[in-house]
Every structure is written in C-alpha cells, then in structure tokens.
Design a protein around this motif. Structure first.
Motif, PDB file in Angstrom:
ATOM      1  N   ARG A   1     -46.524   6.190 -26.020  1.00  0.00           N
ATOM      2  CA  ARG A   1     -45.652   5.511 -25.049  1.00  0.00           C
ATOM      3  C   ARG A   1     -44.520   4.889 -25.855  1.00  0.00           C
ATOM      4  NH1 ARG A   1     -47.435   1.112 -22.927  1.00  0.00           N
ATOM      5  NH2 ARG A   1     -46.137   1.243 -21.070  1.00  0.00           N
ATOM      6  N   LEU A   2     -43.306   5.315 -25.553  1.00  0.00           N
ATOM      7  CA  LEU A   2     -42.153   4.887 -26.345  1.00  0.00           C
ATOM      8  C   LEU A   2     -41.349   3.837 -25.601  1.00  0.00           C
ATOM      9  CD1 LEU A   2     -41.002   8.378 -27.623  1.00  0.00           C
ATOM     10  CD2 LEU A   2     -41.996   6.558 -29.011  1.00  0.00           C
ATOM     11  N   ALA A   3     -40.999   2.800 -26.308  1.00  0.00           N
ATOM     12  CA  ALA A   3     -40.072   1.785 -25.806  1.00  0.00           C
ATOM     13  C   ALA A   3     -38.975   1.614 -26.838  1.00  0.00           C
ATOM     14  CB  ALA A   3     -40.791   0.463 -25.568  1.00  0.00           C
TER      15      ALA A   3
ATOM     16  N   VAL B   1     -31.527  -0.825 -31.444  1.00  0.00           N
ATOM     17  CA  VAL B   1     -31.680  -1.053 -32.879  1.00  0.00           C
ATOM     18  C   VAL B   1     -33.024  -0.563 -33.405  1.00  0.00           C
ATOM     19  CG1 VAL B   1     -30.089  -3.014 -32.930  1.00  0.00           C
ATOM     20  CG2 VAL B   1     -32.526  -3.407 -32.495  1.00  0.00           C
ATOM     21  N   GLY B   2     -33.901  -0.107 -32.508  1.00  0.00           N
ATOM     22  CA  GLY B   2     -35.196   0.334 -32.998  1.00  0.00           C
ATOM     23  C   GLY B   2     -36.086   0.818 -31.871  1.00  0.00           C
ATOM     24  N   ARG B   3     -37.392   0.884 -32.153  1.00  0.00           N
ATOM     25  CA  ARG B   3     -38.323   1.419 -31.172  1.00  0.00           C
ATOM     26  C   ARG B   3     -39.712   0.829 -31.397  1.00  0.00           C
ATOM     27  NH1 ARG B   3     -41.390   2.772 -35.452  1.00  0.00           N
ATOM     28  NH2 ARG B   3     -40.464   4.314 -36.827  1.00  0.00           N
ATOM     29  N   GLN B   4     -40.523   0.981 -30.372  1.00  0.00           N
ATOM     30  CA  GLN B   4     -41.940   0.650 -30.452  1.00  0.00           C
ATOM     31  C   GLN B   4     -42.709   1.811 -29.850  1.00  0.00           C
ATOM     32  OE1 GLN B   4     -44.221  -3.339 -29.531  1.00  0.00           O
ATOM     33  NE2 GLN B   4     -44.025  -2.195 -27.628  1.00  0.00           N
ATOM     34  N   ALA B   5     -43.622   2.381 -30.614  1.00  0.00           N
ATOM     35  CA  ALA B   5     -44.438   3.500 -30.148  1.00  0.00           C
ATOM     36  C   ALA B   5     -45.886   3.042 -30.079  1.00  0.00           C
ATOM     37  CB  ALA B   5     -44.300   4.694 -31.090  1.00  0.00           C
ATOM     38  N   SER B   6     -46.500   3.193 -28.905  1.00  0.00           N
ATOM     39  CA  SER B   6     -47.895   2.800 -28.699  1.00  0.00           C
ATOM     40  C   SER B   6     -48.716   4.047 -28.385  1.00  0.00           C
ATOM     41  CB  SER B   6     -48.018   1.817 -27.533  1.00  0.00           C
ATOM     42  OG  SER B   6     -47.181   0.700 -27.711  1.00  0.00           O
ATOM     43  N   SER B   7     -49.849   4.191 -29.052  1.00  0.00           N
ATOM     44  CA  SER B   7     -50.738   5.312 -28.770  1.00  0.00           C
ATOM     45  C   SER B   7     -52.178   4.808 -28.749  1.00  0.00           C
ATOM     46  CB  SER B   7     -50.578   6.431 -29.813  1.00  0.00           C
ATOM     47  OG  SER B   7     -50.811   5.945 -31.126  1.00  0.00           O
ATOM     48  N   ARG B   8     -53.000   5.491 -27.953  1.00  0.00           N
ATOM     49  CA  ARG B   8     -54.393   5.077 -27.810  1.00  0.00           C
ATOM     50  C   ARG B   8     -55.294   6.290 -27.863  1.00  0.00           C
ATOM     51  NH1 ARG B   8     -57.065   1.332 -22.974  1.00  0.00           N
ATOM     52  NH2 ARG B   8     -59.196   1.365 -23.813  1.00  0.00           N
ATOM     53  N   GLN B   9     -56.393   6.152 -28.586  1.00  0.00           N
ATOM     54  CA  GLN B   9     -57.397   7.210 -28.687  1.00  0.00           C
ATOM     55  C   GLN B   9     -58.765   6.540 -28.665  1.00  0.00           C
ATOM     56  OE1 GLN B   9     -58.113  10.270 -27.957  1.00  0.00           O
ATOM     57  NE2 GLN B   9     -56.839  11.255 -29.517  1.00  0.00           N
TER      58      GLN B   9
ATOM     59  N   TRP C   1     -32.413 -12.741 -26.910  1.00  0.00           N
ATOM     60  CA  TRP C   1     -31.815 -11.954 -27.989  1.00  0.00           C
ATOM     61  C   TRP C   1     -32.331 -10.522 -28.028  1.00  0.00           C
ATOM     62  CZ3 TRP C   1     -33.805 -10.851 -33.257  1.00  0.00           C
ATOM     63  CH2 TRP C   1     -32.794 -10.481 -34.150  1.00  0.00           C
ATOM     64  N   PHE C   2     -33.550 -10.339 -27.559  1.00  0.00           N
ATOM     65  CA  PHE C   2     -34.320  -9.148 -27.869  1.00  0.00           C
ATOM     66  C   PHE C   2     -34.800  -8.512 -26.582  1.00  0.00           C
ATOM     67  CE2 PHE C   2     -37.913  -7.323 -30.504  1.00  0.00           C
ATOM     68  CZ  PHE C   2     -37.125  -6.877 -31.552  1.00  0.00           C
ATOM     69  N   GLU C   3     -34.790  -7.185 -26.510  1.00  0.00           N
ATOM     70  CA  GLU C   3     -35.259  -6.469 -25.333  1.00  0.00           C
ATOM     71  C   GLU C   3     -36.101  -5.277 -25.788  1.00  0.00           C
ATOM     72  OE1 GLU C   3     -31.477  -5.356 -23.949  1.00  0.00           O
ATOM     73  OE2 GLU C   3     -30.873  -7.371 -23.355  1.00  0.00           O
ATOM     74  N   VAL C   4     -37.313  -5.175 -25.292  1.00  0.00           N
ATOM     75  CA  VAL C   4     -38.191  -4.054 -25.610  1.00  0.00           C
ATOM     76  C   VAL C   4     -38.668  -3.474 -24.278  1.00  0.00           C
ATOM     77  CG1 VAL C   4     -40.254  -3.286 -26.836  1.00  0.00           C
ATOM     78  CG2 VAL C   4     -38.944  -5.238 -27.709  1.00  0.00           C
TER      79      VAL C   4
ATOM     80  N   ASP D   1     -36.870   2.240 -17.480  1.00  0.00           N
ATOM     81  CA  ASP D   1     -36.742   0.943 -16.812  1.00  0.00           C
ATOM     82  C   ASP D   1     -35.414   0.250 -17.102  1.00  0.00           C
ATOM     83  OD1 ASP D   1     -39.249   1.030 -15.567  1.00  0.00           O
ATOM     84  OD2 ASP D   1     -40.246   0.379 -17.412  1.00  0.00           O
ATOM     85  N   LEU D   2     -34.518   0.924 -17.808  1.00  0.00           N
ATOM     86  CA  LEU D   2     -33.224   0.302 -18.103  1.00  0.00           C
ATOM     87  C   LEU D   2     -32.458  -0.037 -16.824  1.00  0.00           C
ATOM     88  CD1 LEU D   2     -31.882   2.279 -21.194  1.00  0.00           C
ATOM     89  CD2 LEU D   2     -32.381  -0.165 -21.064  1.00  0.00           C
ATOM     90  N   ARG D   3     -32.619   0.765 -15.794  1.00  0.00           N
ATOM     91  CA  ARG D   3     -31.904   0.494 -14.546  1.00  0.00           C
ATOM     92  C   ARG D   3     -32.340  -0.837 -13.928  1.00  0.00           C
ATOM     93  NH1 ARG D   3     -36.086   3.857 -13.685  1.00  0.00           N
ATOM     94  NH2 ARG D   3     -37.402   3.614 -11.809  1.00  0.00           N
ATOM     95  N   LEU D   4     -33.507  -1.339 -14.338  1.00  0.00           N
ATOM     96  CA  LEU D   4     -34.016  -2.604 -13.811  1.00  0.00           C
ATOM     97  C   LEU D   4     -33.691  -3.798 -14.705  1.00  0.00           C
ATOM     98  CD1 LEU D   4     -37.612  -1.484 -12.729  1.00  0.00           C
ATOM     99  CD2 LEU D   4     -35.590  -1.687 -11.286  1.00  0.00           C
TER     100      LEU D   4
END
Length: 713
Positions: free
Chosen positions: A78-80, A89-97, A252-255, A260-263
């Motif tokens: 799941r990418l944010a 400026v960057g990304r957060q990647a979440s994965s689950r197993q 300052w920060f948005e993740v 969901d950018l439209r929201l």
C-alpha cells in the motif's frame, strides 16, 4: 495542494534508484511507485500553483529517486506519498504477510530527511508484540529500535532509552521513539478496540481517542480520529471504512494515497476546525480579562531605553493600553480596579521572538515564556493569516505577530513553499500579494536567483516592505546586502561570507561545513572587521538564531537540546522522547571542530555587537523557551544583561516599525508586559521565572498554561 512530475522523472525513479533490487517484485514495486507519482501529476489542477509546476516537478523527481521501498516477500504494497506543503518529497510503503507488517518510510528535502524500515506484529487487541526498526533521522543520525514481549516481560531499547517492565494485565501500547506515520493508524485501531477508547502507553502515559467528522467522496468514507496523550494537542489520523490508515496530516507534513488527493483540502479543513475548537476552548478557560482597570503595584520596573530598573513603581492599564507609570505612593487603587501586587518582582516589557514559524501550540509556549510579540518568518500563508487573526481576537492564545512572507526560487533543494519565483514578473506578483495582505517584509530563501535579489528588493521597498532572508546559494552575504537586503537570517551565513568555496548553501553544508571552517576564521582580519563595519554603515540587521546552532553542534543525538534542558523532563512522556534528538551527527575526526564551533560563534556575536551591528533575537526552534536560551548565549558571549534585555524588547519594535506602540512600559503603549520572580539584570536565566504574562491588558498564568499542555511542575 498538489504536485506533478514528468515521464522522464518517472522513468529515472526506477532506473537510478541506488541499491535497488532487480528481482521481479522490485520491478513491479518500482513501476507502482512511478505510477503513484504519475497519478499525482493528474491531480495538478490548482491554477494558482501552475506557475510553480517546473519546481514541483523537480521536487517530485528528487523524491522518486529515493531507493525503491522494501516489501515483504509475496505481499502487495500500500503506497502513500509524503508531501511538504503539497510538494512530493517521499513515500511510505506498507506491506503485510501473515501477522507481520513492514513499513518503509523515506523522504528527502533540501538534502535532509528520514529513512526508516520498521517491522511489527500485533496481538488480537492490536497491541504490539514485537517492533523493530532501523534507519536514520531527519539529520541523518542513525537510529535503531527494538521492542518485544517475552515471558510476561515487555522490553525495549532505542537511542534515547531502554527499559523492562512486567506486562500489565490490562495491556499497554508501546509507542516507538521514532515511528513511521503509519503507526498513528496502528494506535488509533488499538484504541478503537480498547475499553472506553483508552490505553496505557509504554514507556509511560495514557492515550485516548475521540472521533471527528467523516468525509465522503467518490465512494470513499474517511473518518477523522483524534488521539490525545501523545502530543501537546490531539493528534489527527484518518481511517477509511475498512479502518486502514488513509492520511496523516499536520501543518507541515502530509502522508496519503494519491487516490485521496482530491479530498486533501477537505481533510485539512476538518482538521483546522478541530484545532480551532480546541484552541478556542483553551483561550476561554485560561485568559483572565480584568473586570475594569488593571493596576500592577510595587514592581521593580525595567526601562530598556536606559537599561535601568526602578524600584517600587506602579502601572495602570485601561482597555489594553498603559495609562500611567509612576512611583507607587501607597495610595488607593482606582475604584473597581484589579490589583496585581508585584511585591518587588521584576516587571519588564513583553519579549520579542523575531524568528518563528507558527503552528500547533507555538503561541501558547510564547505566552508561557513571556513572549508577547513575534515575527513569523515563513509559513503556509492563508492558515497563518487566519491564525494571526485568531491571536488578535483572543480566540487562540498567542502573541502579536509581524508577518514575513517567503519567496523562494525553484529546484530540487528549494524550500517548502508555493511562492516560487523564476522571473521578474513573478517576483512582482509575489511582492504585491504579500504587501496587499499586510505583510511587513519578504524573506528570500536559498534557491532564489542571485540576479533577482536587487530587482525584488526594489519592488519590496517600493511597497514599504523590508527584505531579508537566507543568503541565496552562489551568493555571498556582502553581495546580498549590497543588492538591497535589510537583514540576514542565521549567523552561519555571516561566517560563510568568508569562504566562497562553500558556494551551494541549499543543503546541510551550510551547517556542517561551517563547523569545520570556523576555526580557520580570523576575527581580527581585515575582511572580517571590514565587513562588520559595512554592515553597521548600511544598518543591516542580523537575526542570529545562535541557540539552534548550539543544538546542532553542541548536542548529541538522543539528548535534549540545551534550550530545553530541565524542561523536557516536565513534558508529557511521549513528547519528551521525541525531543531527545536533533543534533547533527559529528563526522569521525571532526569532533574538535564541532566542540569549538559554539565558542567561536559567540566570539563572532560579540564582535558584531561591539561593531555596531543591530542584533534581533529569534529562535527558529521550540517556541518560547528557546528564546530564553538565545538570550543566555548573548550574555555568555559578553553582551551586558541590560543590553540583552533591550535587544529582546525595544530593538525589534524599533526595527519593525512599531516603536511607540510596544517595546517599553510607558503611557500610551500597548499593555504587553512580563512579571518575573527573579532579576535578569544579574542573572539572565531569571527570564525563565515568569509569574505572569500580560498581553493587551489580559493576564495569563504560565503555570496554568503549562498544566493545560500536560506539563508537570
């Protein structure tokens, strides 16, 4: 706010990612990450920002060049995206197993930024069973953390602490010292399962949860959840209808995910409304408005005009203004006046902090510390304008604010603002925008084109605005003031004036290289003494921010900054841990240079002051308390205490055009004062002993304000 990138940027993100793996999973993930950025481009529809599109594209490409995120084998990520003021400026990647979750979080801005890989497993209640993380923090200092529960014991270790306790029967939630944004969602979900939506925290404290509004659009339902107990104010996190983390947003920060950018504007508006309600409630409870006149009796009153403190004085306040200042003859108070008996305590004009970036609880901490006037030196403009209006109306607690508007250039190292300029016409529009909205000056930033400094200075001066800033990259401080700058932010730019080989000052080099150059600087040399004389001749002002430089050079990762020593221990436990860091990691073999950096800077401050250069104290750091440290450092440099008090009261009022309104305790002045239980003329640290802060005749008790923020005595 939105960001964009180009197809070339998208491809480069995959091809040039250092250390990226080349297996099938990595290729697919890289393509997904490129697609995330490209999807962001499709959202770039906000017309006022179109002129900044090239700069935003460069920033997005820089973010895409981060190493491809790691994911658990066989899992889907799941990418944010991580944004600062709408720029990717960057990304957060979440994965689950199975039971294991992996989050790879990274961002880069102006050569700084976090990189963190965290793994964890949870029990049926959503409480951590195991957590481990490694990476580096914003200043590239390495970090590693581990928590586990074994044989009825909870154990943890990170760079600021280690501990072991018996696992409580009711359960507890371990909150890491440096968690990725996703962990706010983990805590919110655990609180939803907890009785009464409350949970004990490890290593200390308690968190609670309340729900806010739900935003619906395009089949998506996102609900605001507010977590109390992990910061001075409730922390927002948005969960979707499946209770997955949808967005983590602050000033300052948005993740959040690109879908969901439209929201985003609606999410931010809902958070601002929640913040306003919280701040307004606090203002109602903690502002004391005298019923009639306010009389302060038996005060030792400091006058910054002559540096003298006069014994047994009385000050009469009516309607927010000072009516009379006179010796206290022990006569009766005016009818129905409220009386504060100073009992010989030190009464002085309210303090100024001329370098702040207001967000969150900054205004509260200013009033706690006796700061009644401040200058904001760059912010998200519309929220700042609205916040200052609330300060003035008394619906949010904070000082009077002079606004300085940032104007930046373009490029991957450009600062986080949407007011970016490449042409003279854009510069004209930026100046007019700020002048039309009551700003007092503009602040140029590090990527601003040197050739545009003189033209924009002329435009600003023609509208009655002052000009200051960072010295732009590839320009020296002397050329900056010759081109029309009235003021320079940060002492390090004065030092770098004498080392032209440090030309690109947009990244961390402006701090780290300077530490190594300081010992080479001969303060008695003709170039140094000549430049000081030139600054005096031009009446150039310096906003040194020495305290923040002290924190960078003299601190150590895992230790509180000097400005907060003795205070961090009183903060809520979880807040305390987050503030036990911030220093630059000293490069091996450079320990002596870093040790000598602060004493050398203080010598330079004394030379500048003795040479007639006007200093105005500002912090650019934790509000309120850091100003006390800034002034302590001036005294340590050898500037007399009375002169330091003048620099913190009357001097900013004179420079910023409000002399005659504030900066003194005199008839006709605004009733902005601070009452101290100590004598800063003999011990500057007495500034920390604030008994009452008075702004516009309204009275604030710092101990009550601190208690409302969860601080202990």
């Amino acid at each position: 706010m939105t960001a964009t990138t180009s197809r070339d940027g998208r491809a480069t993100a995959c091809e040039d990612a250092p250390g990226s793996r080349r297996g099938l999973g990595s290729v697919l993930l890289c393509a997904a990450w490129a697609g995330l950025l490209w999807a962001t481009a499709a959202q770039a529809h906000d017309e006022p920002r179109r002129q900044w599109a090239p700069a935003i594209a460069e920033a997005a490409s820089a973010a895409a060049a981060l190493p491809a995120p790691e994911v658990l084998p066989g899992a889907k990520a799941r990418l944010a995206q991580v944004q600062i003021h709408g720029v990717v400026v960057g990304r957060q990647a979440s994965s689950r197993q199975g039971d294991e979750t992996l989050v790879d979080h990274a961002f880069s801005e102006r050569g700084r930024g976090d990189r963190l890989r965290a793994r964890w497993t949870l029990d049926a209640r959503g409480l951590p069973l195991r957590y481990e993380a490694e990476g580096h923090d914003y200043w590239k200092a390495p970090l590693a953390e581990r928590f586990d529960r074994v044989d009825g014991q909870a154990r943890w270790k990170n760079r600021v602490e280690q501990g072991r306790v018996a696992w409580p029967e009711a359960g507890a939630f371990y909150l890491p010292a440096n968690p990725p944004p996703e962990f706010n969602g983990v805590l919110a979900r655990a609180l939803l399962k907890a009785p009464g939506q409350r949970l004990a925290l490890l290593p200390a404290g308690e968190a609670s949860l309340t729900k806010g509004p739900t935003i619906t659009a395009g089949g998506r339902r996102l609900t605001l959840h507010l977590i109390a107990g992990i910061d001075f104010t409730p922390v927002p996190v948005w969960l979707d209808e499946q209770l997955q983390t949808a967005a983590v947003i602050d000033d300052w920060f948005e993740v959040l995910a690109p879908a969901d950018l439209r929201l985003l504007d609606r999410l931010k508006a809902a958070q601002r409304e929640a913040d306003r309600r919280w701040a307004a409630d606090l203002a109602r409870r903690l502002t004391h408005v005298p019923r009639g006149d306010l009389l302060i009796r038996h005060a030792r009153l400091f006058d910054p005009r002559d540096g003298v403190a006069r014994e047994d004085m009385r000050v009469l306040v009516r309607g927010g203004f000072i009516l009379r200042v006179e010796p206290d003859d022990a006569g009766p108070a005016p009818a129905e006046a409220e009386v504060i008996d100073a009992a010989g305590r030190f009464l002085m004009p309210g303090l100024w902090d001329v370098h702040q970036h207001f967000s969150g609880t900054d205004g509260l901490f200013d009033l706690i510390a006796g700061v009644t006037s401040a200058r904001d030196m760059a912010n998200d403009n519309q929220p700042l304008i609205e916040r200052v209006q609330r300060f003035d109306a008394g619906t949010e607690l904070g000082p009077r604010v002079v606004k300085a508007g940032i104007v930046e250039g373009v490029g991957p190292l450009a600062g986080p603002t949407d007011m970016r300029v490449e042409t003279l016409e854009q510069a004209r529009r930026a100046v007019d925008w700020y002048a039309d909205r009551g700003y007092a000056q503009i602040k140029l930033y590090s990527s601003f084109k040197p050739e545009l400094v003189r033209p924009i200075a002329d435009l600003a001066h023609a509208r009655g605005l002052r000009v200051s800033g960072h010295v732009p990259a590839f320009m020296r401080a002397q050329a900056f003031v010759e081109a029309g700058a009235d003021e320079i932010q940060h002492l390090n730019f004065i030092v770098l004036n004498f080392f032209p080989e440090v030309a690109d000052t947009r990244g961390p080099d402006r701090y780290t290289v300077m530490a190594e150059k300081l010992l080479q600087l001969d303060l008695d040399s003709a170039p140094v003494t000549g430049f000081i004389a030139e600054l005096r001749r031009r009446h150039t002002v310096l906003d040194p921010t020495v305290a923040i430089l002290e924190g960078l050079y003299s601190g150590a990762p895992g230790q509180p900054p000097a400005a907060l020593k003795g205070l961090v221990e009183r903060f809520p436990p979880i807040v305390r841990r987050r503030l036990l860091s911030g220093a630059v990691a000293v490069p091996p073999g450079r320990e002596e240079a870093y040790r000598q950096a602060l004493p050398r800077l203080l010598q330079l401050i004394k030379r500048l002051h003795d040479g007639g250069v006007t200093l105005m104290p500002g912090t650019d750091a934790f509000a309120g308390y850091t100003l006390h440290r800034e002034l302590e450092l001036y005294v340590r440099a050898g500037i007399p205490n009375a002169e330091v008090l003048r620099l913190a009261t009357l001097t900013p009022a004179q420079v910023l055009g409000v002399a005659g309104q504030r900066g003194e305790i005199a008839p006709g002045q605004q009733a902005d004062m601070v009452l101290l239980d100590g004598d800063p003329l003999t011990d500057i640290a007495a500034l920390r002993q604030v008994v009452r802060t008075i702004k516009a005749g309204r009275v604030f008790d710092p101990s009550q304000l601190e208690a409302a923020l969860g601080m202990t005595r």
